[in-house]
Write a protein that holds these residues in place. Structure first.
Motif, PDB file in Angstrom:
ATOM      1  N   GLN A 258       0.862  -1.176   0.000  1.00  0.00           N
ATOM      2  CA  GLN A 258       0.000   0.000   0.000  1.00  0.00           C
ATOM      3  C   GLN A 258       0.901   1.230   0.000  1.00  0.00           C
ATOM      4  O   GLN A 258       1.897   1.274   0.728  1.00  0.00           O
ATOM      5  N   ILE A 259       0.562   2.216  -0.821  1.00  0.00           N
ATOM      6  CA  ILE A 259       1.357   3.436  -0.949  1.00  0.00           C
ATOM      7  C   ILE A 259       0.452   4.638  -0.727  1.00  0.00           C
ATOM      8  O   ILE A 259      -0.649   4.712  -1.281  1.00  0.00           O
ATOM      9  N   ASP A 260       0.917   5.582   0.083  1.00  0.00           N
ATOM     10  CA  ASP A 260       0.183   6.821   0.340  1.00  0.00           C
ATOM     11  C   ASP A 260       1.079   7.985  -0.077  1.00  0.00           C
ATOM     12  O   ASP A 260       2.065   8.289   0.589  1.00  0.00           O
ATOM     13  N   LEU A 261       0.774   8.605  -1.223  1.00  0.00           N
ATOM     14  CA  LEU A 261       1.592   9.696  -1.744  1.00  0.00           C
ATOM     15  C   LEU A 261       1.002  11.033  -1.308  1.00  0.00           C
ATOM     16  O   LEU A 261      -0.037  11.456  -1.807  1.00  0.00           O
ATOM     17  N   ASP A 262       1.680  11.693  -0.373  1.00  0.00           N
ATOM     18  CA  ASP A 262       1.221  12.978   0.147  1.00  0.00           C
ATOM     19  C   ASP A 262       2.231  14.091  -0.081  1.00  0.00           C
ATOM     20  O   ASP A 262       2.107  15.165   0.492  1.00  0.00           O
ATOM     21  N   GLY A 263       3.259  13.824  -0.894  1.00  0.00           N
ATOM     22  CA  GLY A 263       4.272  14.842  -1.138  1.00  0.00           C
ATOM     23  C   GLY A 263       5.606  14.431  -0.560  1.00  0.00           C
ATOM     24  O   GLY A 263       5.690  13.599   0.347  1.00  0.00           O
ATOM     25  N   ALA A 264       6.678  15.004  -1.109  1.00  0.00           N
ATOM     26  CA  ALA A 264       8.035  14.640  -0.706  1.00  0.00           C
ATOM     27  C   ALA A 264       8.209  14.699   0.804  1.00  0.00           C
ATOM     28  O   ALA A 264       7.804  15.662   1.459  1.00  0.00           O
TER      29      ALA A 264
END
Length: 376
Positions: A258-264
């Motif tokens: 599972q991946i949660d992309l919220d910014g660098a």
């Protein structure tokens, strides 16, 4: 297919509390088993002695490069080697491994303290004899290509260590016998992994074991070109995120993510996997070995001595690697396999997309796979 039978019941499944985020918990199918360093022999399974190239000569080496395809070269996948003919391969993760014996190349180009190189085959005009046999495996898009070449047109291996300025290089070049002609089947490829600033080679010994990630120059590359008997090509260039020498590959490594992309530096992930150790392994002991985890474009090396026993025969780590908070667990199972789980927060996964490359290295044992992750 992994079977999940129960909750991961200890705190190692979460990131450190002081910087944790709300994280989606998942079921972990780990069967508990006692023991620290776990080998196939300790499980009552007969060890099969490694045969072939890797066991027959002290100078044999196996090199694995992993990364992402950055260019289709001149043809993309025109031959349909890794999927539909003419499909672009850009953005797909790859893994490429060669096993050969540089000492069996007919020519010693150099054997100095800074440059150790051998070559053979008619692909180099100064060669006086044959190139060493090699086995090449390349995986792209979940499809495996295997080539065994007993009389290569070219085989060249070298290690270079230049201290002024500091920098090291691992290079392997090979062309199959068919490459002597402009027609017919031919496989031409190379691995060029280097750093112009960081010396990462302990020695210039082809028989050493190591894995390198962060130190590599971004211009390190894998080149692959395949031509079939009808003259159709598959070509690509790939970046190298990790290169390893003489690591024992997991024969099986199944994962989900599972991946949660919220910014660098604010991304999160959770990974579950099951793996088995390869033939010739001496077991794993995360208490005294470096553990390296790769998820998409992120890579974290946990120093030896950082893991602790979890009281159930497994190993846990909870802490920070750089800005990323990690919770990691490695658990032996009664069937001889291992369960692995990792959760991370405050990571930088910029550029990560499906299929997501997952890698795990424990000492001199490692595995990789690509998964279709769930993104949030």
């Amino acid at each position: 297919m992994l079977k999940y039978r129960g909750k991961w019941r200890d705190s190692s499944s979460t990131v450190p509390a002081d910087r944790s985020t709300n994280w989606r918990r998942s079921n972990m199918g780990f069967a508990f088993w006692s023991g620290q360093r776990v080998t196939m022999a300790s499980l009552g399974v007969a060890m099969v002695l490694a045969t072939g190239l890797a066991a027959s000569h002290a100078q044999a080496w196996t090199i694995t490069a992993r990364g992402t395809i950055t260019s289709n070269g001149n043809y993309s996948d025109h031959a349909g080697l890794f999927g539909a003919p003419d499909a672009s391969l850009i953005g797909l993760p790859y893994s490429a491994t060669i096993t050969t014996d540089p000492s069996l190349n007919s020519n010693i180009e150099s054997d100095t303290p800074t440059f150790h190189s051998t070559f053979g085959g008619r692909g180099i005009s100064t060669s006086t004899g044959r190139g060493a046999r090699y086995i090449l495996t390349v995986t792209v898009n979940g499809i495996l290509y295997v080539l065994t070449e007993s009389n290569p047109f070219l085989n060249r291996s070298y290690l270079q260590s230049v201290r002024q300025p500091s920098g090291d290089q691992v290079f392997q070049d090979a062309r199959s016998l068919g490459c002597k002609s402009a027609y017919g089947a031919c496989t031409d490829w190379h691995i060029n992994a280097y750093s112009s600033t960081v010396p990462f080679l302990p020695s210039l010994d082809f028989n050493q074991s190591l894995t390198v990630s962060e130190a590599l120059n971004p211009l390190s590359e894998l080149y692959f070109s395949f031509r079939d008997a009808e003259g159709q090509f598959t070509t690509f260039y790939g970046s190298i995120s990790t290169v390893s020498i003489n690591q024992i590959q997991f024969p099986s490594f199944a994962a989900k993510a599972q991946i949660d992309l919220d910014g660098a530096n604010n991304d999160g992930f959770a990974v579950e996997a099951q793996f088995r150790l390869g033939v010739g392994n001496n077991g794993i002991n995360p208490l005294s070995e470096t553990v390296t985890i790769g998820v998409g474009t992120g890579n974290w090396s946990i120093p030896a001595g950082s893991f602790k026993p979890n009281g159930s025969g497994g190993f846990v780590f909870q802490g920070f690697i750089g800005t990323t908070g990690l919770g990691v667990r490695i658990q032996p199972r009664q069937d001889g396999s291992f369960g692995f789980g990792a959760a991370g927060a405050h990571a930088n996964l910029t550029g990560t997309g499906n299929p997501v490359p997952i890698t795990l290295t424990i000492g001199d044992d490692e595995g990789s796979t690509g998964v279709v992750a769930t993104f949030y």
